[in-house]
Design an enzyme around this catalytic site. Sequence first.
Site, PDB file in Angstrom:
ATOM      1  N   CYS A   1       0.844  -1.205   0.000  1.00 48.01           N
ATOM      2  CA  CYS A   1       0.000   0.000   0.000  1.00 48.01           C
ATOM      3  C   CYS A   1       0.881   1.258   0.000  1.00 48.01           C
ATOM      4  CB  CYS A   1      -0.975  -0.026   1.176  1.00 48.01           C
ATOM      5  SG  CYS A   1      -2.367   1.108   0.979  1.00 48.01           S
TER       6      CYS A   1
ATOM      7  N   HIS B   1      -3.717  -5.181   0.310  1.00 45.33           N
ATOM      8  CA  HIS B   1      -3.228  -5.690   1.591  1.00 45.33           C
ATOM      9  C   HIS B   1      -3.248  -7.220   1.611  1.00 45.33           C
ATOM     10  CE1 HIS B   1      -2.899  -1.924   3.912  1.00 45.33           C
ATOM     11  NE2 HIS B   1      -3.852  -1.492   3.099  1.00 45.33           N
TER      12      HIS B   1
ATOM     13  N   GLU C   1      -2.066  -9.064   3.829  1.00 46.92           N
ATOM     14  CA  GLU C   1      -2.104  -9.561   5.212  1.00 46.92           C
ATOM     15  C   GLU C   1      -3.514  -9.751   5.741  1.00 46.92           C
ATOM     16  OE1 GLU C   1      -1.804  -5.010   5.627  1.00 46.92           O
ATOM     17  OE2 GLU C   1      -1.190  -6.588   4.229  1.00 46.92           O
TER      18      GLU C   1
END
Length: 506
Positions: free
Chosen positions: A79, A167, A169
Amino acid sequence: MHDKIIVLDFGSQTTQLIARRLRELNVYCEIVPYNRFPADDASVKGVILSGSPFSVNDAGAFKPDLSSVRGRFPLLGICYGAQYLAWLSGGKVEKGDSREYGRAVLQPADKNDLLLKNAQTVSHVWMSHGDSITGVPACFRIIASTDDVPAAAFKIDGEPTWGVQFHPEVFHTDDGMLFLENFTGICGIKKDWTPASFIEETVRTLKEQLGNDKVILALSGGVDSSVTAVLLNRAIGSNLTCIFVDHGLLRKNEFENVLRDYEHLGLNVVGVNAAERFYRQLAGVSEPEQKRKIIGKGFIDVFEEEAGRLKDIRWLGQGTIYPDIIESLSITGTTIKSHHNVGGLPDKMKMKLVEPLRLLFKDEVRRAGRELGMMPHLINRHPFPGPGLGIRILGEVTPEKVRILQDADDIYIRMLREWDYYDRVWQAAAILLPVRSVGVMGDERTYENTIALRAVTSTDAMTADWAHLPYDFLARVSNEIINKVKGVNRVVYDISSKPPATIEWE
């Protein structure tokens, strides 16, 4: 020393999640502020740049010198991290017409790229940014895009550097774990960070660190202090003395039950019943922060008195875990909050600190506890605040109010277990409200207390959603409490999320 991946923190709310995902892959990693790359980098195998609340175009945006990192280590920007890499290389990052937030469909342009290896042809990713890379530097090769983001992922030619504007994660990115695992493969790092390896290494280190010194540890009954105690006990045995203080604000029968559990673990525990002392100090006090301070100081006083009866104590054991370490400093180095574990004791008592869990996240603490053979109900215990029921009784704390809340809470927690909901929620609690209302029992008018039930789902307590418990379960709990707890005639359920509410009421 473990090989590791360094996560440079630019202030994203999901920075800790990046590290946790890597740990789930049995890869050791550490989070450091964006401008504090470790001087000793011999064990560093890769670097990740986190997201940030800033835009790269903001005057106050974090813009570290990456010249000592780029090209030396495999690098992944996420990001803001990706946008910063583009900006550094002369690319253009601009605010979009609308904020890109939520799911998007990722379309790989180069399926042979090492970061995207084995990715689905079409998968969902999670976007959360207001800016986007609109001008791609000449040395950047786009390897994936979405309908709205042409440069959703890129590779920089001539160096092992990648960037993604989504993202990986977060749970909502379908192939997120795959992308992170591919990056660890690029780094060539060993996947040897396991509970068993942590325990073996920690016990060995504790033996070297402590030798024949004596350690004192405050137990709370919670998972962090319990796992800390078992680890220290493995390393130094009878040189560890644990103190478990009952401030009269524990759950029903918890003092006796926890002492029994610790006895089974072979720990040397001193139990101190100080309930009446705390009730006297809390009499007439209603303000939440004042109650917290009285309970905290009272605990320290009792702990010091008990510690004073022991001789030659050189170390204070604490159940500090990794989020405590991370959150104690902001990314600019300013203290946000001090460690909450027995705060204030180390300097005052002139002891050295030993914190065996300081590198673990909460879920890793539980994994280590299971590996140590600890009982499931100790490992899976819900978080419980240090001030205990003192902050779940709104207003003044009295022995009678404690009795009411303990009885109601005991029914609630017992029924959560019986209905198989206890392990499905992060935390559950009953709260005694300073509200009395009219009711009817046995044709008689009552004017009694109100109990609020709280249950939340979460992964780290930073955010939490109210648990959608079934109506029939709540009805049974309400009926059981009203019928069996003298002094209660009304039960309500809290459907507030965090934010804007908090998990505890005080």
